[in-house]
Scaffold this active site. Structure first.
Site, PDB file in Angstrom:
ATOM      1  CG  ASP A 190       4.866  -7.206   0.973  1.00  0.00           C
ATOM      2  OD1 ASP A 190       4.948  -5.980   0.822  1.00  0.00           O
ATOM      3  OD2 ASP A 190       4.707  -7.999   0.019  1.00  0.00           O
TER       4      ASP A 190
HETATM    5  C1  LIG Z   1      -6.244  -7.671  -1.537  1.00  0.00           C
HETATM    6  C2  LIG Z   1      -6.276  -6.540  -0.549  1.00  0.00           C
HETATM    7  C3  LIG Z   1      -5.152  -5.812  -0.226  1.00  0.00           C
HETATM    8  N1  LIG Z   1      -5.210  -4.777   0.669  1.00  0.00           N
HETATM    9  C4  LIG Z   1      -4.018  -3.987   1.044  1.00  0.00           C
HETATM   10  C5  LIG Z   1      -3.217  -4.521   2.222  1.00  0.00           C
HETATM   11  C6  LIG Z   1      -1.892  -3.810   2.078  1.00  0.00           C
HETATM   12  O1  LIG Z   1      -1.952  -2.593   2.836  1.00  0.00           O
HETATM   13  C7  LIG Z   1      -1.815  -3.470   0.588  1.00  0.00           C
HETATM   14  C8  LIG Z   1      -0.641  -4.142  -0.075  1.00  0.00           C
HETATM   15  O2  LIG Z   1       0.482  -3.352   0.045  1.00  0.00           O
HETATM   16  P1  LIG Z   1       1.731  -3.677   0.970  1.00  0.00           P
HETATM   17  O3  LIG Z   1       2.956  -3.352   0.166  1.00  0.00           O
HETATM   18  O4  LIG Z   1       1.627  -5.076   1.545  1.00  0.00           O
HETATM   19  O5  LIG Z   1       1.604  -2.684   2.193  1.00  0.00           O
HETATM   20  P2  LIG Z   1       1.450  -1.102   2.224  1.00  0.00           P
HETATM   21  O6  LIG Z   1       2.288  -0.461   1.162  1.00  0.00           O
HETATM   22  O7  LIG Z   1      -0.013  -0.776   2.244  1.00  0.00           O
HETATM   23  O8  LIG Z   1       2.039  -0.734   3.647  1.00  0.00           O
HETATM   24  P3  LIG Z   1       3.544  -0.981   4.238  1.00  0.00           P
HETATM   25  O9  LIG Z   1       4.440  -1.473   3.123  1.00  0.00           O
HETATM   26  O10 LIG Z   1       3.979   0.336   4.792  1.00  0.00           O
HETATM   27  O11 LIG Z   1       3.369  -2.032   5.316  1.00  0.00           O
HETATM   28  O12 LIG Z   1      -3.045  -3.940   0.009  1.00  0.00           O
HETATM   29  C9  LIG Z   1      -6.411  -4.434   1.271  1.00  0.00           C
HETATM   30  O13 LIG Z   1      -6.463  -3.495   2.088  1.00  0.00           O
HETATM   31  N2  LIG Z   1      -7.533  -5.147   0.957  1.00  0.00           N
HETATM   32  C10 LIG Z   1      -7.533  -6.196   0.077  1.00  0.00           C
HETATM   33  O14 LIG Z   1      -8.609  -6.807  -0.168  1.00  0.00           O
END
Ligand SMILES: Cc1cn([C@H]2C[C@H](O)[C@@H](COP(=O)(O)OP(=O)(O)OP(=O)(O)O)O2)c(=O)[nH]c1=O
Length: 189
Positions: free
Chosen positions: A68
């Site tokens: 997460d």
């Molecule tokens: C800050 C930042 C976040 N993110 C993404 C990573 C995570 O996928 C998302 C945060 O949401 P999460 O809730 O961590 O994950 P998710 O919903 O994408 O997937 P799952 O719960 O099924 O594991 O933001 C980027 O891709 N690039 C960035 O620079």
């Protein structure tokens, strides 16, 4: 070599695990991400555990990886924006400042957490105009990203500097994850 179950629907996390040559298949979790009084900084590790546990109960014979990611500034937690208005508000809040990106990682087996950890990366934003922020949000890129930006995409143009693990910002703390896998004592790393 052991095959893991990745409890994540995030294509970024799949791409990074593939890049690391870790064998895995994807089983997204149904974990309910409700914060219930958790400190912002503790949430990613707790949520990573919740996601891994949820999937581990369905596949108790396999090792499950959960993750997460959250953006934190001044004690406020920024998750994924619910609409473009909230995305604009998040980016205005982060504008020109240094903030923390915190990712949690957890490994579960047999419906129990085996190990978990968190990693913090500091990101400093450039000074952005309102017009720049609005155009970036209109691109759609921020909508499924914590803090409303993607450092690996066009969002790189918002960033002045990164301090710590880059992949942690994209959602998968590489060194921490490899350390936890190594502690399992198998031949994956
Ligand atoms: C800050 C930042 C976040 N993110 C993404 C990573 C995570 O996928 C998302 C945060 O949401 P999460 O809730 O961590 O994950 P998710 O919903 O994408 O997937 P799952 O719960 O099924 O594991 O933001 C980027 O891709 N690039 C960035 O620079």
């Amino acid at each position: 070599m052991r095959t893991f179950v990745l409890a994540s629907a995030s294509p970024r996390r799949s791409a990074i695990l593939s890049q690391l040559k870790i064998p895995f298949r994807v089983e997204p979790s149904d974990f309910d991400e409700t914060a219930d009084g958790l400190e912002a900084e503790d949430r990613p590790q707790k949520f990573a555990e919740g996601k891994a546990l949820d999937v581990s109960r369905k596949f108790p014979q396999e090792y499950v990886l959960g993750f997460d990611t959250l953006v934190c500034l001044d004690g406020k937690a920024l998750g994924k924006p619910k609409d473009s208005q909230e995305a604009v508000a998040m980016l205005r809040f982060l504008n020109g400042k240094r903030h923390k990106v915190i990712s949690g990682v957890a490994i579960a087996f047999g419906g129990k957490i085996v190990s978990s950890a968190r990693e913090v990366t500091d990101v400093v934003f450039r000074h952005l105009t309102d017009k720049f922020i609005e155009e970036y949000v209109a691109s759609g890129e921020p909508m499924d990203k914590a803090g409303a930006y993607a450092i690996q995409g066009q969002g790189a143009s918002l960033v002045k500097s990164v301090h710590g693990c880059f992949y942690n910002v994209v959602g998968l703390p590489v060194a921490k994850t490899l350390d936890l896998i190594a502690q399992l004592g198998d031949d994956n790393v």
